[in-house]
Design an enzyme around this catalytic site. Structure first.
Site, PDB file in Angstrom:
ATOM      1  CB  CYS A 199      -0.902  -0.017   1.226  1.00 21.96           C
ATOM      2  SG  CYS A 199      -2.064   1.356   1.261  1.00 21.96           S
ATOM      3  CB  CYS A 214      -1.071  -0.466   8.288  1.00 26.62           C
ATOM      4  SG  CYS A 214      -1.883  -1.651   7.206  1.00 26.62           S
ATOM      5  CB  CYS A 237     -15.779  -7.090   6.133  1.00 30.07           C
ATOM      6  SG  CYS A 237     -17.131  -7.001   7.309  1.00 30.07           S
ATOM      7  CB  CYS A 297     -18.810  -4.565   4.910  1.00 32.11           C
ATOM      8  SG  CYS A 297     -17.887  -3.127   5.511  1.00 32.11           S
ATOM      9  CB  CYS A 334     -18.527   0.116   8.713  1.00 31.78           C
ATOM     10  SG  CYS A 334     -17.459  -0.781   9.871  1.00 31.78           S
ATOM     11  NE  ARG A 350     -17.719  -5.724  13.329  1.00 30.94           N
ATOM     12  CZ  ARG A 350     -17.892  -4.922  12.280  1.00 30.94           C
ATOM     13  NH1 ARG A 350     -16.892  -4.236  11.796  1.00 30.94           N
ATOM     14  NH2 ARG A 350     -19.059  -4.842  11.699  1.00 30.94           N
TER      15      ARG A 350
HETATM   16  N1  SAM Z   1      -6.695   0.656   3.004  1.00 37.27           N
HETATM   17  C1  SAM Z   1      -7.984   0.898   3.505  1.00 37.27           C
HETATM   18  C2  SAM Z   1      -8.018   1.950   4.586  1.00 37.27           C
HETATM   19  O1  SAM Z   1      -7.026   2.175   5.242  1.00 37.27           O
HETATM   20  O2  SAM Z   1      -9.090   2.507   4.782  1.00 37.27           O
HETATM   21  C3  SAM Z   1      -8.688  -0.337   4.001  1.00 37.27           C
HETATM   22  C4  SAM Z   1      -7.906  -1.396   4.760  1.00 37.27           C
HETATM   23  S1  SAM Z   1      -7.209  -0.881   6.323  1.00 37.27           S
HETATM   24  C5  SAM Z   1      -6.223  -2.262   6.779  1.00 37.27           C
HETATM   25  C6  SAM Z   1      -8.641  -0.930   7.378  1.00 37.27           C
HETATM   26  C7  SAM Z   1      -8.474  -0.603   8.848  1.00 37.27           C
HETATM   27  O3  SAM Z   1      -7.731  -1.626   9.492  1.00 37.27           O
HETATM   28  C8  SAM Z   1      -7.717   0.641   9.223  1.00 37.27           C
HETATM   29  O4  SAM Z   1      -8.496   1.801   9.110  1.00 37.27           O
HETATM   30  C9  SAM Z   1      -7.374   0.369  10.671  1.00 37.27           C
HETATM   31  O5  SAM Z   1      -8.410   0.822  11.536  1.00 37.27           O
HETATM   32  C10 SAM Z   1      -7.332  -1.142  10.748  1.00 37.27           C
HETATM   33  N2  SAM Z   1      -5.975  -1.598  11.044  1.00 37.27           N
HETATM   34  C11 SAM Z   1      -4.926  -1.604  10.223  1.00 37.27           C
HETATM   35  N3  SAM Z   1      -3.832  -2.091  10.849  1.00 37.27           N
HETATM   36  C12 SAM Z   1      -4.206  -2.390  12.112  1.00 37.27           C
HETATM   37  C13 SAM Z   1      -3.527  -2.923  13.243  1.00 37.27           C
HETATM   38  N4  SAM Z   1      -2.237  -3.227  13.197  1.00 37.27           N
HETATM   39  N5  SAM Z   1      -4.217  -3.103  14.383  1.00 37.27           N
HETATM   40  C14 SAM Z   1      -5.529  -2.785  14.433  1.00 37.27           C
HETATM   41  N6  SAM Z   1      -6.229  -2.296  13.391  1.00 37.27           N
HETATM   42  C15 SAM Z   1      -5.586  -2.081  12.257  1.00 37.27           C
HETATM   43 FE1  SF4 Z   2      -2.888   1.103   3.365  1.00 40.81          FE
HETATM   44 FE2  SF4 Z   2      -2.865  -0.105   5.737  1.00 40.81          FE
HETATM   45 FE3  SF4 Z   2      -3.150   2.525   5.613  1.00 40.81          FE
HETATM   46 FE4  SF4 Z   2      -5.164   0.934   4.765  1.00 40.81          FE
HETATM   47  S1  SF4 Z   2      -4.372   1.103   6.856  1.00 40.81           S
HETATM   48  S2  SF4 Z   2      -4.345   2.775   3.738  1.00 40.81           S
HETATM   49  S3  SF4 Z   2      -3.970  -0.790   3.932  1.00 40.81           S
HETATM   50  S4  SF4 Z   2      -1.326   1.369   4.957  1.00 40.81           S
END
Ligand code: SAM
Ligand code: SF4
Ligand code: DTB
Length: 320
Positions: free
Chosen positions: A60, A67, A104, A135, A195, A267
């Site tokens: 990404c 992340c 989802c 979702c 959501c 949730r």
């Molecule tokens: N890339 C898109 C975005 O960021 O909206 C969708 C996927 S992203 C992985 C979705 C959500 O996952 C993020 O907004 C965050 O709340 C959650 N997330 C990501 N990494 C995480 C982590 N290490 N622990 C908990 N939640 C996490």
């Molecule tokens: Fe990309 Fe992870 Fe950020 Fe979603 S949360 S925009 S997957 S880096």
């Protein structure tokens, strides 16, 4: 601002002081108030079950400090291309058989590419046709993309604010809190349900937790679904060494979210893997009424069917 009525969407605007006062209540009093509100709107013996699938993993371009999927950090995660529609449908069928009522689909994108929209629309339609709620979480959307997904049968769009407006820029530099709000408004306008939640345990201060809940609760209307994630610390990210949030603090947040957003699904999202049965039970007492089932989230572990069956049997709570 009490009495500020908005077309039935919610009864009031919440102030920072009111949320601080809720956070400062004795734990026993807070949980009791939240549980009372919970049972006015939901059956407290039922918890909604969602299942996640990563339909495009890693690589990404965004730099979200929490992340595993950001290309900015060396997390050892292998990037993949977008999944085939039939693989997604097969996974959704399995999720339904395992008791999920919502499926989802998540992608590691800043925003979807135009060329992927037909496949995404096909996935939404085909999963909905299985009798599941649908979702997706794909990053930022244009008006047109939101309308296409809504038209294709997407019920919910997940787009988290993740933190308070003040703390957000310390976690992410490649987009702004306002960008998140803009997409959420487009989702609303398209007719899809929202959501939206965030992550705790990212080193935020008490006032950031208040600011985070304030931003969610004062959305008009508030999100129908509010995922509260406990950070899953990922080695190689700036937050990889974070200390876990204490169970009682986490339950407090859930309780305050329940009081602020009485009719939303709250949730207990990422982080169950690292929580005891007792910690999770506290969250359900505090008004959490949704979870992710299955042995993985997007890239990290989740308790899985056997552990959850044992937990919900012990609690006498039914997954729906
Ligand atoms: N890339 C898109 C975005 O960021 O909206 C969708 C996927 S992203 C992985 C979705 C959500 O996952 C993020 O907004 C965050 O709340 C959650 N997330 C990501 N990494 C995480 C982590 N290490 N622990 C908990 N939640 C996490
Ligand atoms: Fe990309 Fe992870 Fe950020 Fe979603 S949360 S925009 S997957 S880096
Ligand atoms: C949300 O709030 N939590 C889910 C879902 N929305 C997309 C994602 C949790 C991801 C946890 C870290 C991982 O598995 O990569």
């Amino acid at each position: 601002m009490d009495g500020d009525l908005r077309a039935g969407a919610r009864a009031r605007i919440w102030t920072r002081e009111e949320i601080e006062a809720l956070m400062a209540l004795a734990f026993t009093e807070l949980i009791f108030r939240a549980a009372q509100i919970h049972r006015q709107h939901f059956n407290p013996t039922e918890v909604q079950a969602s299942r996640l699938m990563s339909i495009k993993t890693g690589g990404c371009p965004e730099d979200c400090g929490y992340c595993s999927q950001s290309a900015h950090f060396k997390t050892g995660l292998k990037a993949s291309k977008i999944s085939a529609v039939e693989d997604v449908v097969a996974e959704a069928r399995r999720a339904k058989a395992e008791g999920a009522s919502r499926f989802c689909m998540g992608a590691a994108w800043r925003s979807p590419n135009a060329r992927d929209m037909p496949a995404l629309c096909e996935m939404a339609g085909a999963v909905k046709a299985l009798g599941l709620e649908t979702c997706m979480t794909l990053g930022m959307l244009s008006d047109e993309q939101a309308a296409q997904l809504s038209e294709a049968g997407l019920d919910y769009y997940n787009h988290n604010i993740d933190a308070s407006p003040e703390y957000y820029p310390r976690m992410v530099s490649t987009r702004t809190f306002e960008d998140r709000i803009d997409t959420l408004e487009r989702v609303r306008k398209s007719g899809m349900k929202v959501c939206c939640g965030g992550i705790v345990g990212m080193g935020e201060a008490a006032e950031d937790r208040v600011g985070f809940l304030l931003a969610l609760a004062n959305m008009t209307p508030p999100p129908e679904s509010v995922p509260i994630n406990a950070l899953m610390p990922i080695e190689g990210t700036p937050l990889g060494e974070s200390e876990p949030i204490a169970a009682i603090e986490f339950a407090r947040l859930i309780a305050v979210a329940r009081i602020l957003m009485p009719t939303s699904y709250v949730r207990l999202s990422a982080g169950r893997e690292n929580m005891s049965d007792e910690a999770q039970a506290l969250c359900f007492l505090a008004g959490a009424n949704s979870i992710f089932i299955g042995d993985e989230l997007l890239t990290t572990n989740n308790p899985g069917q056997d552990k959850d069956a044992a937990l919900f049997e012990r609690l006498g709570v039914r997954l729906v």
